[in-house]
Design an enzyme around this catalytic site. Structure first.
Site, PDB file in Angstrom:
ATOM      1  N   TYR A 353       0.899  -1.266   0.108  1.00  0.00           N
ATOM      2  CA  TYR A 353      -0.069   0.059   0.051  1.00  0.00           C
ATOM      3  C   TYR A 353       0.778   1.185   0.096  1.00  0.00           C
ATOM      4  O   TYR A 353       1.972   1.235   0.347  1.00  0.00           O
ATOM      5  CB  TYR A 353      -1.227  -0.124   1.258  1.00  0.00           C
ATOM      6  CG  TYR A 353      -0.165   0.295   2.709  1.00  0.00           C
ATOM      7  CD1 TYR A 353      -0.026   1.708   3.080  1.00  0.00           C
ATOM      8  CD2 TYR A 353       0.269  -0.647   3.329  1.00  0.00           C
ATOM      9  CE1 TYR A 353       0.582   1.457   4.203  1.00  0.00           C
ATOM     10  CE2 TYR A 353       0.791  -0.648   4.539  1.00  0.00           C
ATOM     11  CZ  TYR A 353       1.025   0.597   4.949  1.00  0.00           C
ATOM     12  OH  TYR A 353       1.503   0.738   6.266  1.00  0.00           O
ATOM     13  N   CYS A 354       0.264   2.296  -0.372  1.00  0.00           N
ATOM     14  CA  CYS A 354       0.884   3.594  -0.494  1.00  0.00           C
ATOM     15  C   CYS A 354      -0.339   4.655  -0.264  1.00  0.00           C
ATOM     16  O   CYS A 354      -1.305   4.175  -0.147  1.00  0.00           O
ATOM     17  CB  CYS A 354       1.899   3.819  -1.702  1.00  0.00           C
ATOM     18  SG  CYS A 354       1.003   3.744  -3.221  1.00  0.00           S
ATOM     19  N   THR A 355       0.213   5.880  -0.426  1.00  0.00           N
ATOM     20  CA  THR A 355      -0.865   7.181  -0.232  1.00  0.00           C
ATOM     21  C   THR A 355      -2.178   6.979  -1.321  1.00  0.00           C
ATOM     22  O   THR A 355      -3.127   6.965  -0.647  1.00  0.00           O
ATOM     23  CB  THR A 355      -0.310   8.562  -0.566  1.00  0.00           C
ATOM     24  OG1 THR A 355       0.900   8.401   0.490  1.00  0.00           O
ATOM     25  CG2 THR A 355      -1.083   9.475  -0.088  1.00  0.00           C
ATOM     26  N   ILE A 383      -4.250   4.471   0.632  1.00  0.00           N
ATOM     27  CA  ILE A 383      -4.690   4.733   1.832  1.00  0.00           C
ATOM     28  C   ILE A 383      -5.937   5.873   1.727  1.00  0.00           C
ATOM     29  O   ILE A 383      -6.869   5.715   2.615  1.00  0.00           O
ATOM     30  CB  ILE A 383      -3.451   5.365   2.771  1.00  0.00           C
ATOM     31  CG1 ILE A 383      -2.280   4.118   2.838  1.00  0.00           C
ATOM     32  CG2 ILE A 383      -4.049   5.674   4.172  1.00  0.00           C
ATOM     33  CD1 ILE A 383      -1.106   4.903   3.410  1.00  0.00           C
TER      34      ILE A 383
END
Length: 526
Positions: A353-355, A383
């Site tokens: 996952y990332c932003t 996210i």
């Protein structure tokens, strides 16, 4: 200002190969315009170089245009390096003297694009069943033809609510092959200026990545234009635009540029393509996978790794429970991190996952290409989309953003602490020492005591008077950043040799401050 230089100039750069029928040069450094590149070309290719340089220069100057301050003045002004230029000669002199490296790097980018165009033209001339690339471009190539009609709105309507209370910030990306990223750059510059938007937009042959802020009317019109443009309408939908409270005030200026990658991983898209990513999971699907992963927390051996692809200062103030958050400073270090810790991922199911999802697109492609993982999954929408659906889910703390807000809050959890006293605190400020300007966590009580720098060394530097007028603007690497391993190793942390001394209370096993360690334990089961 838009920067066309590599974000990791200290790294080894891949050889840049410019190919024409009469040009085959390799350049492993940023070339000064007065250096050997132009001298090595014959008459024919010198003309191509001259054309590319002029185009690069014009595009750079174009990105600096701003409306004149007086309504009666219809002439264009330019803003660059916090200076306002009212005539074309002065902005040209400024760019030529202060931004030679950027122009040179962009010239190489234009040359490469010309090479692609020439090769494409030859390919399209052969007999095959593919559609000409021009069919995917807007029929009208005039930038002004692809700007929305705002005549029905007053200027006040367009800019009202630009502050953080009434405005909005858009975060989006789109991976798709672009034939002419320089046209897209000029169009995006004109579009954002037309709508009084600020922010950052990166464009490459692999797609577009943007974060822009302004009034809600302006951002709505921006989305409508993007979804109606032939280049993107079949590749994007409204749900691809993440929104958050903010506005034009969240960015100091508008920066639009053409780069090799729309997110700087440091590896050519020709080597690791966005077209071979991990399996996308919706926020609901990802939530269930994390729930299953955390339910196995008491097992010594888990077949799953919950991997945070962001930088250490992002995961420090917010992350998923039980995640592995690499202690890296830039995403361009991620491939080296994977290489150094490859055994960690062997036969594992990886949940990435990332932003907003963009870093996982090529990050997952890189991890998959290593061929060691059992499966690689990524959170679709990042996210940002997860918190919209699960604000009180498994993500705890704030969401770091790359603008002057620094973070978005969706829940009341505080997972970080003041770097000095250890009190719960998660609001970043810049280190007060001009030569450093690292992000730090220092609580109000410590700030009142004058502790406003990231470390004791910087605090001492800040107390000394500048020895020269230019010293305050000179940026140097902070000592607390310099002592951090560029590429951390996760594997040795699990075992300490018999007889080795216990780490000091304020220092972790890797020699970093405890608050900087990023391998977070799974939560205990209640």
């Amino acid at each position: 200002m838009p920067s066309f230089t590599s974000p990791d100039q200290g790294d080894d750069l891949e050889a840049c190969v410019l190919r024409f029928s009469d040009l085959d040069l390799k350049d492993t450094r940023l070339i000064n315009p007065s250096s050997s590149l132009k001298g090595e070309l014959d008459v024919s290719t010198k003309k191509k170089y001259s054309f590319a340089k002029k185009k690069a220069f014009a595009l750079f100057v174009k990105t600096k245009e701003v409306p004149a301050h007086t309504p009666e003045c219809k002439e264009k002004w330019w803003k660059c390096c916090q200076q306002l230029f009212r005539d074309r000669i002065s902005i040209h002199k400024h760019v030529a003297t202060q931004h030679a490296d950027e122009i040179c790097h962009e010239t190489a980018s234009v040359l490469k694009q010309l090479a692609v165009t020439l090769n494409t033209s030859k390919t399209l001339g052969s007999e095959d069943n593919r559609k000409p690339l021009k069919e995917y471009l807007p029929c009208n190539r005039e930038v002004s033809a692809w700007l929305p009609d705002i005549s029905c709105f007053s200027p006040d309507e367009l800019i009202s609510g630009q502050d953080s209370d009434g405005g909005e910030v858009l975060l989006y990306y789109c991976y798709r092959d672009l034939e002419d990223p320089h046209w897209v750059c000029a169009w995006q510059t004109a579009l954002c200026q037309h709508l009084s938007l600020t922010g950052k937009v990166r464009i490459a042959t692999e797609g577009i990545n943007g974060t822009v802020g302004g009034s809600k009317l302006a951002t709505r019109l921006y989305v409508e234009v993007m979804l109606s443009c032939p280049l993107f309408k079949d590749y994007m939908c409204k749900d691809d635009f993440k929104t958050s409270k903010g506005g034009a005030c969240c960015f100091p200026e508008l920066r639009v540029g053409v780069f090799e990658e729309i997110v700087p991983m440091g590896i050519s898209p020709n080597k690791i393509s966005y077209k071979k990513p991990g399996i996308h999971l919706s926020p609901g699907e990802f939530h269930k996978e994390v729930e299953k992963f955390l339910s196995q927390a008491n097992e010594e051996q888990s077949d799953t790794i919950l991997l945070d692809c962001r930088n250490f200062y992002e995961s420090k103030i917010g992350r998923f429970q039980g995640c592995l958050a690499p202690d890296i400073r830039k995403f361009s270090y991620f491939p080296s991190y994977v290489d150094k810790n490859l055994e960690l991922f062997r036969e594992k199911k990886v949940l990435m996952y990332c932003t907003g999802g963009i870093r996982c697109e090529r990050g997952s492609a890189y991890l998959k290409a290593k061929g060691v993982c059992k499966e690689v999954f990524q959170l679709k929408g990042g996210i940002h989309k997860y918190l919209e659906e699960f604000p009180d889910g498994f993500y705890k703390g704030k969401l770091f953003v790359f603008d002057e807000r620094y973070a978005l809050s969706y829940n009341s959890d505080i997972v970080s602490e003041c770097s000095y006293c250890g009190a719960p605190w998660d609001q970043y400020k810049l280190c007060s020492t001009p030569q450093c300007r690292q992000l730090i966590l220092t609580c109000p009580a410590c700030q009142r005591q004058g502790v406003t720098a990231c470390c004791v060394t910087c605090q001492d530097k800040g107390r000394r008077p500048a020895s020269s007028p230019t010293q305050s603007s000179f940026k140097e690497e902070c000592e607390c950043t310099a002592r951090r391993p560029r590429i951390p190793s996760e594997l040795p942390r699990q075992v300490r040799l018999p007889g080795s001394p216990e780490p000091r209370p304020d220092v972790g096993e890797d020699g970093l401050c405890v608050c900087e360690q990023q391998h977070f334990p799974r939560p205990s089961q209640s």
